[in-house]
Design a protein around this motif. Structure first.
Motif, mmCIF file in Angstrom:
data_model
loop_
_atom_site.group_PDB
_atom_site.id
_atom_site.type_symbol
_atom_site.label_atom_id
_atom_site.label_comp_id
_atom_site.label_asym_id
_atom_site.label_seq_id
_atom_site.Cartn_x
_atom_site.Cartn_y
_atom_site.Cartn_z
ATOM 1 N N MET A 18 24.005 -36.525 16.542
ATOM 2 C CA MET A 18 23.209 -37.208 17.561
ATOM 3 C C MET A 18 21.713 -37.123 17.222
ATOM 4 S SD MET A 18 24.794 -38.761 20.034
ATOM 5 C CE MET A 18 23.580 -38.769 21.349
ATOM 6 N N TYR A 19 21.298 -35.979 16.719
ATOM 7 C CA TYR A 19 19.898 -35.803 16.323
ATOM 8 C C TYR A 19 19.537 -36.797 15.209
ATOM 9 C CZ TYR A 19 15.847 -33.716 13.975
ATOM 10 O OH TYR A 19 14.623 -33.511 13.369
ATOM 11 N N ALA A 20 20.382 -36.895 14.194
ATOM 12 C CA ALA A 20 20.128 -37.820 13.082
ATOM 13 C C ALA A 20 20.071 -39.266 13.580
ATOM 14 C CB ALA A 20 21.207 -37.653 12.018
ATOM 15 N N LEU A 21 20.946 -39.603 14.511
ATOM 16 C CA LEU A 21 20.968 -40.956 15.071
ATOM 17 C C LEU A 21 19.705 -41.233 15.879
ATOM 18 C CD1 LEU A 21 22.647 -43.549 15.511
ATOM 19 C CD2 LEU A 21 23.637 -42.441 17.529
ATOM 20 N N LEU A 22 19.303 -40.265 16.685
ATOM 21 C CA LEU A 22 18.114 -40.422 17.518
ATOM 22 C C LEU A 22 16.826 -40.538 16.697
ATOM 23 C CD1 LEU A 22 18.965 -37.995 20.429
ATOM 24 C CD2 LEU A 22 18.111 -40.314 20.745
ATOM 25 N N LYS A 23 16.816 -39.978 15.504
ATOM 26 C CA LYS A 23 15.644 -40.089 14.646
ATOM 27 C C LYS A 23 15.453 -41.524 14.157
ATOM 28 C CE LYS A 23 13.365 -37.107 13.088
ATOM 29 N NZ LYS A 23 12.046 -36.575 13.518
ATOM 30 N N VAL A 24 16.530 -42.308 14.174
ATOM 31 C CA VAL A 24 16.457 -43.703 13.739
ATOM 32 C C VAL A 24 16.368 -44.647 14.929
ATOM 33 C CG1 VAL A 24 17.617 -45.533 12.440
ATOM 34 C CG2 VAL A 24 17.776 -43.163 11.661
ATOM 35 N N VAL A 25 17.236 -44.436 15.903
ATOM 36 C CA VAL A 25 17.285 -45.306 17.080
ATOM 37 C C VAL A 25 16.847 -44.492 18.296
ATOM 38 C CG1 VAL A 25 18.675 -46.937 18.399
ATOM 39 C CG2 VAL A 25 19.253 -46.459 16.017
ATOM 40 N N ARG A 26 15.586 -44.599 18.634
ATOM 41 C CA ARG A 26 15.012 -43.727 19.653
ATOM 42 C C ARG A 26 15.052 -44.355 21.047
ATOM 43 N NH1 ARG A 26 9.899 -41.092 16.299
ATOM 44 N NH2 ARG A 26 11.091 -40.668 14.420
ATOM 45 N N PRO A 27 15.316 -43.538 22.053
ATOM 46 C CA PRO A 27 15.311 -44.047 23.426
ATOM 47 C C PRO A 27 13.885 -44.223 23.937
ATOM 48 C CG PRO A 27 15.717 -41.700 23.419
ATOM 49 C CD PRO A 27 15.655 -42.119 21.979
ATOM 50 N N ASP A 28 13.757 -44.774 25.122
ATOM 51 C CA ASP A 28 12.423 -45.017 25.682
ATOM 52 C C ASP A 28 11.711 -43.729 26.080
ATOM 53 O OD1 ASP A 28 12.616 -47.749 25.341
ATOM 54 O OD2 ASP A 28 13.548 -48.073 27.293
ATOM 55 N N ALA A 29 12.463 -42.776 26.610
ATOM 56 C CA ALA A 29 11.871 -41.520 27.082
ATOM 57 C C ALA A 29 11.950 -40.450 25.996
ATOM 58 C CB ALA A 29 12.599 -41.050 28.332
ATOM 59 N N PRO A 30 11.041 -39.477 26.013
ATOM 60 C CA PRO A 30 11.076 -38.387 25.022
ATOM 61 C C PRO A 30 12.371 -37.584 25.123
ATOM 62 C CG PRO A 30 8.979 -38.422 26.180
ATOM 63 C CD PRO A 30 9.878 -39.352 26.918
ATOM 64 N N ILE A 31 12.856 -37.154 23.977
ATOM 65 C CA ILE A 31 14.037 -36.292 23.904
ATOM 66 C C ILE A 31 13.621 -35.010 23.192
ATOM 67 C CG2 ILE A 31 16.367 -36.016 22.968
ATOM 68 C CD1 ILE A 31 16.152 -38.045 25.253
ATOM 69 N N TYR A 32 14.088 -33.872 23.711
ATOM 70 C CA TYR A 32 13.686 -32.566 23.172
ATOM 71 C C TYR A 32 14.816 -31.966 22.336
ATOM 72 C CZ TYR A 32 10.126 -33.354 26.669
ATOM 73 O OH TYR A 32 9.114 -33.920 27.403
ATOM 74 N N TYR A 33 14.484 -31.631 21.108
ATOM 75 C CA TYR A 33 15.439 -30.998 20.196
ATOM 76 C C TYR A 33 15.236 -29.489 20.321
ATOM 77 C CZ TYR A 33 18.164 -30.499 15.848
ATOM 78 O OH TYR A 33 19.124 -30.189 14.917
ATOM 79 N N GLN A 34 16.264 -28.802 20.789
ATOM 80 C CA GLN A 34 16.122 -27.402 21.154
ATOM 81 C C GLN A 34 17.066 -26.499 20.368
ATOM 82 O OE1 GLN A 34 16.660 -28.055 25.436
ATOM 83 N NE2 GLN A 34 14.441 -28.203 25.721
ATOM 84 N N HIS A 35 16.726 -25.239 20.320
ATOM 85 C CA HIS A 35 17.452 -24.292 19.458
ATOM 86 C C HIS A 35 17.831 -23.023 20.215
ATOM 87 C CE1 HIS A 35 18.641 -22.097 15.869
ATOM 88 N NE2 HIS A 35 17.819 -21.121 16.191
ATOM 89 N N CYS A 36 19.074 -22.614 20.031
ATOM 90 C CA CYS A 36 19.556 -21.333 20.555
ATOM 91 C C CYS A 36 19.722 -20.378 19.378
ATOM 92 C CB CYS A 36 20.902 -21.510 21.269
ATOM 93 S SG CYS A 36 21.696 -19.933 21.704
#
Length: 218
Positions: free
Chosen positions: A162-180
């Motif tokens: 999903m992260y790789a996809l979002l880097k190409v096709v981005r939504p209108d609102a910001p998305i946060y990539y988070q780490h545990c």
């Protein structure tokens, strides 16, 4: 009288020779100056051409760099349902709710299956062809179980794709990539969220705020 005539003739001959020599010298000097001037003009032309060529190359390089920097990232609404279903799944895992996560995965699986790459914009279609099958694989597995442990194992790879996809096709609102950092015995894992506040889907209610935002996609 004859001697005087010879002296006059000799003097005239010497004057003629000197004049001839002077003319030859002047002509030679003129030719040399002309040659030097021509060489200087040719060099100036070469230098000017070189400068112009350098400027032209610099302009081409700058234009190419600007074009690359200004190249638009795909932004359309075709995959909004996919993103929405993913966030439902993430929220269910953060609540430790296996059945809700299972239902969200079923929804996401159906959405993934119905999207036809042929009907998408060029950039979106290329990315979708690359990741559709991978997303389908993990959503199918999560949809088949209601146990959080195995669901989260597949959620790791689902989030990577999903992260790789979002880097190409981005939504209108910001998305946060988070780490545990603590999931899977300290090996860690990432996820995506619509909120900047941490709501950990890997540790759930036991440690809901464990983690950090490592990137904002917008």
């Amino acid at each position: 009288m004859k001697r005087m005539i010879l002296i006059v003739v000799a003097a005239m001959t010497l004057a003629a020779c000197n004049n001839s020599k002077s003319n030859h010298t002047h002509a030679a000097d003129t030719a040399k100056e002309a040659e030097e001037t021509g060489a200087a003009i040719d060099k100036a032309k070469e230098d000017t051409a070189g400068i112009a060529d350098t400027i032209a190359k610099a302009e081409v390089t700058e234009t190419a760099a600007k074009t690359k920097a200004d190249a638009p990232v795909a932004k359309d609404r075709s995959l909004d349902e996919v993103y929405s279903a993913y966030f439902e799944l993430k929220d269910a895992l953060a609540r430790d709710n296996g059945q809700t996560a299972q239902q969200a995965a079923k929804k996401m699986k159906a959405v993934v299956a119905k999207i036809d790459a042929a009907k998408l914009e060029t950039a979106t279609a290329a990315a979708w062809k690359q990741y559709q099958r991978k997303l389908a694989f993990d959503t199918e597995h999560i949809a088949g179980i209601d146990e959080n442990g195995h669901q989260r194992e597949h959620f790791v790879t689902l989030s990577k794709n999903m992260y790789a996809l979002l880097k190409v096709v981005r939504p209108d609102a910001p998305i946060y990539y988070q780490h545990c950092p603590m999931y899977n015995e300290g090996k860690g894992a990432h996820w995506l969220s619509k909120q900047k506040a941490i709501d950990n889907p890997y540790l759930g209610k036991s440690m809901p705020t464990c983690g950090s935002t490592v990137e904002t996609i917008q």
